[in-house]
Motif scaffolding. Structure first.
Motif, PDB file in Angstrom:
ATOM      1  N   GLY A   1       2.182   8.033   1.927  1.00  0.00           N
ATOM      2  CA  GLY A   1       3.125   6.963   1.627  1.00  0.00           C
ATOM      3  C   GLY A   1       4.407   7.097   2.434  1.00  0.00           C
ATOM      4  N   TRP A   2       4.771   8.338   2.724  1.00  0.00           N
ATOM      5  CA  TRP A   2       6.022   8.605   3.443  1.00  0.00           C
ATOM      6  C   TRP A   2       5.881   8.214   4.906  1.00  0.00           C
ATOM      7  N   ALA A   3       4.878   8.753   5.558  1.00  0.00           N
ATOM      8  CA  ALA A   3       4.693   8.486   6.989  1.00  0.00           C
ATOM      9  C   ALA A   3       3.233   8.163   7.250  1.00  0.00           C
ATOM     10  N   PRO A   4       2.852   6.900   7.224  1.00  0.00           N
ATOM     11  CA  PRO A   4       1.440   6.511   7.359  1.00  0.00           C
ATOM     12  C   PRO A   4       0.877   6.842   8.755  1.00  0.00           C
TER      13      PRO A   4
ATOM     14  N   LEU B   1       1.641  11.543  -1.283  1.00  0.00           N
ATOM     15  CA  LEU B   1       3.057  11.362  -0.968  1.00  0.00           C
ATOM     16  C   LEU B   1       3.247  11.338   0.549  1.00  0.00           C
ATOM     17  N   ARG B   2       2.543  12.212   1.254  1.00  0.00           N
ATOM     18  CA  ARG B   2       2.683  12.269   2.711  1.00  0.00           C
ATOM     19  C   ARG B   2       2.208  10.960   3.328  1.00  0.00           C
TER      20      ARG B   2
ATOM     21  N   GLY C   1       0.795  -1.221   0.000  1.00  0.00           N
ATOM     22  CA  GLY C   1       0.000   0.000   0.000  1.00  0.00           C
ATOM     23  C   GLY C   1       0.830   1.275   0.000  1.00  0.00           C
ATOM     24  N   ARG C   2       1.861   1.360   0.851  1.00  0.00           N
ATOM     25  CA  ARG C   2       2.648   2.598   0.958  1.00  0.00           C
ATOM     26  C   ARG C   2       3.365   2.905  -0.349  1.00  0.00           C
ATOM     27  N   GLY C   3       3.936   1.870  -0.969  1.00  0.00           N
ATOM     28  CA  GLY C   3       4.622   2.071  -2.241  1.00  0.00           C
ATOM     29  C   GLY C   3       3.671   2.600  -3.296  1.00  0.00           C
ATOM     30  N   VAL C   4       2.435   2.052  -3.314  1.00  0.00           N
ATOM     31  CA  VAL C   4       1.453   2.502  -4.303  1.00  0.00           C
ATOM     32  C   VAL C   4       1.124   3.977  -4.079  1.00  0.00           C
ATOM     33  N   TYR C   5       0.971   4.381  -2.800  1.00  0.00           N
ATOM     34  CA  TYR C   5       0.713   5.792  -2.496  1.00  0.00           C
ATOM     35  C   TYR C   5       1.829   6.680  -3.055  1.00  0.00           C
ATOM     36  N   LEU C   6       3.067   6.247  -2.854  1.00  0.00           N
ATOM     37  CA  LEU C   6       4.210   7.058  -3.302  1.00  0.00           C
ATOM     38  C   LEU C   6       4.223   7.207  -4.821  1.00  0.00           C
ATOM     39  N   VAL C   7       4.099   6.072  -5.526  1.00  0.00           N
ATOM     40  CA  VAL C   7       4.113   6.136  -6.989  1.00  0.00           C
ATOM     41  C   VAL C   7       2.931   6.966  -7.484  1.00  0.00           C
ATOM     42  N   PHE C   8       1.763   6.766  -6.848  1.00  0.00           N
ATOM     43  CA  PHE C   8       0.575   7.502  -7.268  1.00  0.00           C
ATOM     44  C   PHE C   8       0.785   9.002  -7.117  1.00  0.00           C
ATOM     45  N   GLY C   9       1.363   9.397  -5.993  1.00  0.00           N
ATOM     46  CA  GLY C   9       1.637  10.810  -5.770  1.00  0.00           C
ATOM     47  C   GLY C   9       2.533  11.389  -6.854  1.00  0.00           C
ATOM     48  N   CYS C  10       3.588  10.647  -7.201  1.00  0.00           N
ATOM     49  CA  CYS C  10       4.512  11.116  -8.242  1.00  0.00           C
ATOM     50  C   CYS C  10       3.803  11.244  -9.584  1.00  0.00           C
ATOM     51  N   VAL C  11       3.007  10.210  -9.954  1.00  0.00           N
ATOM     52  CA  VAL C  11       2.317  10.241 -11.245  1.00  0.00           C
ATOM     53  C   VAL C  11       1.332  11.406 -11.295  1.00  0.00           C
ATOM     54  N   MET C  12       0.638  11.661 -10.167  1.00  0.00           N
ATOM     55  CA  MET C  12      -0.318  12.778 -10.142  1.00  0.00           C
ATOM     56  C   MET C  12       0.387  14.099 -10.350  1.00  0.00           C
ATOM     57  N   ALA C  13       1.506  14.295  -9.638  1.00  0.00           N
ATOM     58  CA  ALA C  13       2.255  15.537  -9.785  1.00  0.00           C
ATOM     59  C   ALA C  13       2.729  15.674 -11.232  1.00  0.00           C
TER      60      ALA C  13
ATOM     61  N   SER D   1      -0.320   1.875 -15.354  1.00  0.00           N
ATOM     62  CA  SER D   1      -1.745   1.563 -15.359  1.00  0.00           C
ATOM     63  C   SER D   1      -2.046   0.356 -14.483  1.00  0.00           C
ATOM     64  N   GLY D   2      -1.241  -0.700 -14.622  1.00  0.00           N
ATOM     65  CA  GLY D   2      -1.477  -1.918 -13.849  1.00  0.00           C
ATOM     66  C   GLY D   2      -1.212  -1.718 -12.370  1.00  0.00           C
ATOM     67  N   MET D   3      -0.266  -0.861 -12.058  1.00  0.00           N
ATOM     68  CA  MET D   3       0.122  -0.654 -10.668  1.00  0.00           C
ATOM     69  C   MET D   3      -0.894   0.201  -9.936  1.00  0.00           C
ATOM     70  N   LEU D   4      -1.443   1.206 -10.623  1.00  0.00           N
ATOM     71  CA  LEU D   4      -2.277   2.197  -9.948  1.00  0.00           C
ATOM     72  C   LEU D   4      -3.757   2.066 -10.274  1.00  0.00           C
TER      73      LEU D   4
END
Lengths: 280, 151
Positions: free
Chosen positions: A277-280, A274-275, A100-112, A175-178
């Motif tokens: 994913g960084w610190a849940p 990103l936040r 879950g945390r990794g997905v949050y991080l990647v998602f944040g980057c893709v959104m930005a 696409s598959g990851m997020l």
């Protein structure tokens, strides 16, 4: 909140996401996943599973019209789907590995990243002649489309199919990851690298997204991440919203301020993700 | 998705149809129309199943309308039907969520059927290169369901 109320809320947000997505030319997933996870506290794995099914729905609905108009280049789509399905498979497996945390991080980057792409979308197009490409000839990727404003059929040539294939693998992985359609990555790959006209790129991207999403949806389903209680209302809502948006609202909305507003929202949500994913 | 759909086809001849086999024109299949119809009816069938399943769910679980405890159970990690067998068994027992799941599976199957249909069309056009490409994509889609089940 009772399950009934929860479902109504999810349905409402999904209609909104589908509507906004169709107006902005992106899928609903990018909007919906943050709403599900940050606002409604749904586990991100279920949010991604629900989103990927709704992506198939909106893509198939839109693609039906594009194929009928012969705007989508089905040969280019078929060829590039080699890479997007392979990417989607890897992405769906990777999301299980990073958690879950990794997905949050990647998602944040893709959104930005998507926000920045949308900001820069107005820049001038490269009008240099399209270089010849033997493989593109061999695959017979070239085509033509009907241009409404010019009132005639416009032929176009396609180049660098291998570069396109590589970029599509990346788009498929994201696409598959997020659980998003990642049309924001597919359109530039065809438009800038392979030099398809923008309209054809958009239509072909839509046509391909369904197949890309189906490849990862299979993995999510088998893993038990597609929860009918969440995915059901999301699927119906997003489809309804996208249909309403493209049929009834498209012509009446000023897309410039809408886009500006959306970039702001994207950046804020990217920060939140990103936040988380960084610190849940 | 960024363009309003314009329904009527404007050109009789198909631009995307293979240029090989010029002698064998006037194919009985209209590839674009077939694919377009498959996509539309597939999505419609799926949404109908999902809606039906949702209605059945609330009929069978009236407590979902009033109890807020059930929600906790529904949004935190929990097992959901994730094999074809589970879904079929649930649907036979008239469990609403199994109908919803069946609808979602139909949705996932729509692109797979689209690729299968493209395979038939390319084969009819005797376009061997694209028959190969399409068959590979189809194999990868089927693999995704199988691999996911192993995982």
């Amino acid at each position: 909140m009772t399950p009934f109320l929860f479902m109504i809320v999810v349905l409402g947000f999904s209609v909104g996401a589908g509507l906004l997505g169709s107006l902005l030319g992106i899928g609903g997933g990018l909007i919906l996943i943050p709403v599900l996870t940050l606002l409604l506290k749904v586990d991100i794995q279920y949010a991604v599973g629900a989103s990927i099914v709704s992506v198939i729905a909106t893509s198939s609905g839109a693609a039906a019209a594009y194929v009928r108009d012969r705007m989508a280049n089905t040969r280019v789509a078929m060829f590039l789907e080699l890479a997007t399905t392979a990417g989607a498979l890897s992405g769906a497996f990777m999301s299980g590995l990073v958690g879950g945390r990794g997905v949050y991080l990647v998602f944040g980057c893709v959104m930005a990243g998507s926000a920045l792409v949308m900001l820069r979308r107005m820049r001038a197009r490269d009008e240099a002649p399209v270089p010849a490409d033997a493989l593109a000839d061999r695959l017979a990727l070239h085509g033509s489309y009907w241009d409404e404003s010019r009132g005639r059929e416009v032929p176009y040539r396609v180049t660098r199919p291998l570069a396109g294939l590589g970029l599509m693998y990346v788009a498929g992985t994201v696409s598959g990851m997020l659980g998003i359609g990642s049309g924001a990555l597919k359109v530039p790959a065809m438009d800038l690298a392979m030099r398809l006209p923008l309209k054809v790129s958009t239509a072909t991207s839509n046509f391909m997204i369904g197949v890309t999403a189906a490849a990862s949806a299979g993995v999510y389903f088998a893993r038990g991440n597609i929860d009918p209680f969440i995915a059901g209302p999301v699927c119906v809502g997003v489809t309804l919203g996208a249909w309403l948006g493209s049929r009834h609202l498209m012509a009446r909305v000023n897309s410039t301020w809408l886009r500006a507003l959306f970039v702001g929202v994207l950046l804020w949500v990217a920060f939140e993700m990103l936040r988380k994913g960084w610190a849940p | 998705m960024s363009e309003a759909p314009k329904p009527e086809p404007r050109r009789p001849e198909a631009a995307t149809v293979a240029v090989q086999d010029d002698g064998e024109d006037a194919s009985p299949l209209q590839p674009e129309l077939l694919i377009s119809d498959l996509l539309r009816y597939g999505v419609a069938a799926s949404l109908a199943l999902v809606t039906l399943g949702t209605v059945v769910t609330f009929f069978r679980h009236p407590d979902y309308l009033v109890s807020s405890e059930a929600l906790q159970r529904l949004t935190s990690p929990h097992p959901v039907p994730h094999t074809l067998g589970d879904v079929v068994a649930g649907a036979l027992a008239a469990r609403g969520q199994a109908f919803v799941m069946a609808g979602l599976l139909v949705m996932m199957a729509v692109p797979v059927m689209r690729v299968a249909l493209s395979l038939l069309i390319f084969r009819q056009q005797k376009d061997r290169l694209y028959v190969g490409i399409t068959a590979t994509v189809l194999a990868m889609l089927i693999l995704s369901f199988l691999l996911g089940a192993v995982h």
